[in-house]
Enzyme design. Structure first.
Site, mmCIF file in Angstrom:
data_model
loop_
_atom_site.group_PDB
_atom_site.id
_atom_site.type_symbol
_atom_site.label_atom_id
_atom_site.label_comp_id
_atom_site.label_asym_id
_atom_site.label_seq_id
_atom_site.Cartn_x
_atom_site.Cartn_y
_atom_site.Cartn_z
ATOM 1 N N ARG A 144 0.744 -1.294 -0.031
ATOM 2 C CA ARG A 144 0.120 -0.047 -0.098
ATOM 3 C C ARG A 144 0.715 1.372 -0.147
ATOM 4 N NH1 ARG A 144 -3.098 -3.407 3.098
ATOM 5 N NH2 ARG A 144 -4.892 -4.028 1.806
ATOM 6 N N LYS A 196 2.609 11.262 -11.784
ATOM 7 C CA LYS A 196 1.766 10.322 -12.879
ATOM 8 C C LYS A 196 2.602 8.848 -12.864
ATOM 9 C CE LYS A 196 -1.506 12.590 -15.509
ATOM 10 N NZ LYS A 196 -1.706 12.857 -16.876
ATOM 11 N N GLU A 228 9.711 17.752 -25.649
ATOM 12 C CA GLU A 228 8.959 18.053 -24.629
ATOM 13 C C GLU A 228 9.248 19.553 -23.841
ATOM 14 O OE1 GLU A 228 6.111 16.230 -23.688
ATOM 15 O OE2 GLU A 228 6.693 14.141 -23.776
ATOM 16 N N LYS A 255 6.088 22.513 -16.030
ATOM 17 C CA LYS A 255 4.976 21.699 -15.708
ATOM 18 C C LYS A 255 4.399 21.694 -14.412
ATOM 19 C CE LYS A 255 4.525 16.759 -15.999
ATOM 20 N NZ LYS A 255 4.477 15.486 -16.681
ATOM 21 N N GLU A 283 -5.671 16.123 -12.876
ATOM 22 C CA GLU A 283 -6.417 16.606 -14.065
ATOM 23 C C GLU A 283 -7.901 16.862 -13.997
ATOM 24 O OE1 GLU A 283 -3.885 14.647 -17.216
ATOM 25 O OE2 GLU A 283 -5.416 15.141 -18.575
ATOM 26 N N ARG A 332 -4.274 20.534 -16.262
ATOM 27 C CA ARG A 332 -3.100 19.715 -16.347
ATOM 28 C C ARG A 332 -3.010 19.144 -17.934
ATOM 29 N NH1 ARG A 332 -0.081 15.247 -12.330
ATOM 30 N NH2 ARG A 332 1.366 14.678 -13.809
ATOM 31 N N ASN A 386 -0.968 18.164 -22.704
ATOM 32 C CA ASN A 386 -1.220 16.966 -23.756
ATOM 33 C C ASN A 386 -1.032 17.617 -24.837
ATOM 34 O OD1 ASN A 386 -1.693 14.938 -21.966
ATOM 35 N ND2 ASN A 386 -3.664 15.563 -21.840
ATOM 36 N N HIS A 431 -0.030 15.622 -27.873
ATOM 37 C CA HIS A 431 -0.161 14.153 -27.651
ATOM 38 C C HIS A 431 -1.421 13.695 -28.027
ATOM 39 C CE1 HIS A 431 3.220 15.383 -25.044
ATOM 40 N NE2 HIS A 431 3.202 14.065 -24.448
ATOM 41 N N HIS A 465 0.039 10.354 -29.561
ATOM 42 C CA HIS A 465 -0.437 8.904 -28.801
ATOM 43 C C HIS A 465 -0.736 8.141 -29.956
ATOM 44 C CE1 HIS A 465 -0.268 10.379 -24.197
ATOM 45 N NE2 HIS A 465 0.868 10.192 -24.695
ATOM 46 N N HIS A 509 8.787 8.337 -28.299
ATOM 47 C CA HIS A 509 7.775 9.058 -27.891
ATOM 48 C C HIS A 509 7.801 10.772 -28.155
ATOM 49 C CE1 HIS A 509 4.783 10.655 -25.106
ATOM 50 N NE2 HIS A 509 5.265 11.665 -24.843
HETATM 51 N N1 LIG Z 1 4.546 9.889 -15.856
HETATM 52 C C1 LIG Z 1 4.501 10.950 -16.659
HETATM 53 O O1 LIG Z 1 4.079 11.728 -16.384
HETATM 54 C C2 LIG Z 1 5.187 10.799 -18.162
HETATM 55 C C3 LIG Z 1 5.400 11.896 -18.956
HETATM 56 C C4 LIG Z 1 5.948 11.812 -20.106
HETATM 57 C C5 LIG Z 1 6.468 10.204 -20.665
HETATM 58 N N2 LIG Z 1 6.056 9.451 -19.927
HETATM 59 C C6 LIG Z 1 6.611 7.928 -20.190
HETATM 60 O O2 LIG Z 1 7.835 7.804 -20.426
HETATM 61 C C7 LIG Z 1 8.223 7.018 -21.147
HETATM 62 C C8 LIG Z 1 9.240 7.531 -22.230
HETATM 63 O O3 LIG Z 1 10.512 7.921 -21.303
HETATM 64 P P1 LIG Z 1 11.903 7.998 -21.963
HETATM 65 O O4 LIG Z 1 11.768 8.776 -23.149
HETATM 66 O O5 LIG Z 1 12.871 8.221 -20.846
HETATM 67 O O6 LIG Z 1 12.117 6.376 -22.449
HETATM 68 P P2 LIG Z 1 12.509 5.287 -22.005
HETATM 69 O O7 LIG Z 1 12.767 4.950 -20.353
HETATM 70 O O8 LIG Z 1 12.511 3.918 -22.860
HETATM 71 O O9 LIG Z 1 14.353 5.487 -22.399
HETATM 72 C C9 LIG Z 1 15.018 5.649 -23.609
HETATM 73 C C10 LIG Z 1 16.105 4.930 -24.173
HETATM 74 O O10 LIG Z 1 17.070 5.423 -23.394
HETATM 75 C C11 LIG Z 1 17.842 4.478 -22.583
HETATM 76 N N3 LIG Z 1 18.438 5.228 -21.669
HETATM 77 C C12 LIG Z 1 17.964 5.592 -20.317
HETATM 78 N N4 LIG Z 1 18.875 6.499 -19.832
HETATM 79 C C13 LIG Z 1 20.071 6.637 -20.414
HETATM 80 C C14 LIG Z 1 21.427 6.953 -20.273
HETATM 81 N N5 LIG Z 1 21.501 8.037 -19.496
HETATM 82 N N6 LIG Z 1 22.248 6.783 -21.382
HETATM 83 C C15 LIG Z 1 21.981 6.021 -22.330
HETATM 84 N N7 LIG Z 1 20.676 5.210 -22.539
HETATM 85 C C16 LIG Z 1 19.828 5.549 -21.456
HETATM 86 C C17 LIG Z 1 16.722 3.276 -22.057
HETATM 87 O O11 LIG Z 1 17.462 2.072 -21.837
HETATM 88 C C18 LIG Z 1 15.909 3.331 -23.481
HETATM 89 O O12 LIG Z 1 16.709 2.386 -24.196
HETATM 90 C C19 LIG Z 1 7.092 6.568 -22.072
HETATM 91 O O13 LIG Z 1 6.484 5.345 -21.526
HETATM 92 C C20 LIG Z 1 5.813 7.695 -21.635
HETATM 93 O O14 LIG Z 1 4.665 7.236 -21.520
HETATM 94 C C21 LIG Z 1 5.657 9.585 -18.863
HETATM 95 ZN ZN LIG Z 2 5.044 13.162 -23.608
#
Ligand SMILES: NC(=O)c1ccc[n+]([C@@H]2O[C@H](COP(=O)([O-])OP(=O)(O)OC[C@H]3O[C@@H](n4cnc5c(N)ncnc54)[C@H](O)[C@@H]3O)[C@@H](O)[C@H]2O)c1
Ligand SMILES: [Zn+2]
Length: 355
Positions: free
Chosen positions: A113, A135, A177, A219, A229, A237, A241, A244, A248, A261
């Site tokens: 929890r 999130k 972003e 943000k 949201e 919030r 998007n 997006h 998406h 992304h």
């Molecule tokens: N929670 C939220 O508010 C929110 C907001 C935006 C995006 N997201 C989510 O975030 C995800 C995308 O995140 P991302 O772009 O970080 O992708 P990711 O975590 O998939 O990382 C991208 C790639 O970079 C590699 N990597 C990570 N750090 C590294 C480093 N320092 N050096 C070399 N390689 C590295 C990872 O292994 C991966 O292959 C999506 O799932 C999206 O839905 C969430």
């Molecule tokens: Zn995004």
């Protein structure tokens, strides 16, 4: 530059520390205050970090990416922690990109929890976006992020030294972003990005830190006003998007394979800026200014699926829409966004055909 942002109001408690070369010390500090600390690390960066399995620090590392945000990913991680005797006095630290942060956040918010949870984002995208706002979640076969919670990390550490190993494609993904934040909220920031994008993409430290800080503050503006949201006005919030709705749908159509992304939302932002222009909200001059900047940075701006009816079907299924109407967060000017409700799906198809 070193900065600490504390948010401590009735609804929201978290803090964000921006500090270089600080990861191992940050982990050590947490280990001193907690009985047991689980460090969940993206295997790509495991060897770049100076953190060892020691005393009360348990390291778990695995290959990351969108594919870990699944029921299986959730089960694997939760069961690993249980097998290693996680308890209510344990803390969990996620060290990786947004995919790892989203998964670990969801596990931390539900296991026993709720466990103390810390984030060390290691991609530019996660430093400017996903680590901020609490999130988390996983995908289901019906769509992205359909299962998740709002759960604020106790503390987030943004350490830009970890970005040196990040491929340029991923840096551009995070940059998308950053531009989004400027487009929805800050005209001066967009002008500043026009001047400094090149340095930023080449990881100039001072420029990078300024852009990350500015992005986080934008943000947070929305997160503080509307954490869950609920609002449906221009402070919602949902303004985050922008780009997006289309982005998406493109990601989903290509099953997260063709674009990362940032690439998908780059196409999404240009398309939604064009929709804004078509609806008479955004001037053609400002639309042109945005497109020029995207082209200069070699960000993606188009994909053939935009003209295909199949995209409309995906858009209509988006969890944020009802019946045949599609909601968009659009822009009226660079730096000013608007919640645009209920465009009929046939209308959207017509607009996409015409722009
Ligand atoms: N929670 C939220 O508010 C929110 C907001 C935006 C995006 N997201 C989510 O975030 C995800 C995308 O995140 P991302 O772009 O970080 O992708 P990711 O975590 O998939 O990382 C991208 C790639 O970079 C590699 N990597 C990570 N750090 C590294 C480093 N320092 N050096 C070399 N390689 C590295 C990872 O292994 C991966 O292959 C999506 O799932 C999206 O839905 C969430
Ligand atoms: Zn995004």
């Amino acid at each position: 530059m070193q900065k600490k942002i504390n948010i401590n109001n009735k609804k929201l408690k978290t803090s964000i520390l921006i500090k270089k070369n600080f990861i191992s010390k940050f982990v050590k500090n947490i280990a001193e205050k907690n009985e047991k600390v689980f460090c969940i690390i993206d295997s790509k960066i495991r060897n770049n970090l100076n953190i060892n399995n020691q005393k009360n620090i348990i390291i778990i590392s695995f290959k990351c990416g969108e594919k870990i945000k699944t029921f299986d990913g959730y089960k694997n991680l939760a069961e690993k922690l249980i097998l290693k005797d996680v308890n209510r006095k344990s803390a969990v630290i996620a060290i990786g990109g947004g995919s790892l942060g989203d998964l670990v956040g969801f596990v931390a918010s539900t296991l026993l929890r709720g466990l103390d949870f810390f984030l060390i984002p290691t991609t530019l995208l996660s430093q400017v976006d996903s680590s901020i706002g609490g999130k988390n979640g996983i995908n289901t076969r019906f769509g992205k992020n359909l299962l998740g919670t709002f759960f604020q990390p106790k503390e987030v550490l943004i350490d830009i030294s970890v970005l040196n190993s990040l491929p340029r494609k991923e840096i551009k993904s995070g940059y998308a972003e950053i531009i989004k934040h400027a487009l929805i909220k800050d005209y001066a920031f967009f002008n500043w990005l026009e001047k400094n994008a090149n340095k930023l993409l080449n990881l100039n430290k001072s420029i990078l830190e300024q852009a990350i800080y500015k992005s986080i503050m934008i943000k947070l503006y929305y997160v503080i006003k509307d954490e869950k949201e609920f609002l449906s006005n221009n402070n919602s919030r949902a303004m985050l998007n922008f780009g997006h709705t289309i982005g998406h749908a493109i990601e989903s159509h290509y099953n997260y394979q063709k674009f990362n992304h940032g690439e998908a939302i780059s196409i999404g932002m240009i398309t939604e800026a064009k929709i804004s222009n078509y609806l008479g909200l955004l001037s053609s001059k400002e639309l042109e200014k945005i497109i020029i900047h995207f082209k200069k940075c070699k960000l993606k701006i188009y994909d053939k699926i935009l003209k295909d009816r199949i995209l409309i079907k995906i858009l209509a299924k988006d969890k944020k829409n009802f019946q045949n109407n599609i909601n968009f967060s659009l822009i009226k000017q660079i730096g000013s966004s608007i919640f645009y409700k209920k465009l009929d799906k046939h209308q959207v198809y017509k607009i996409l055909k015409n722009i």
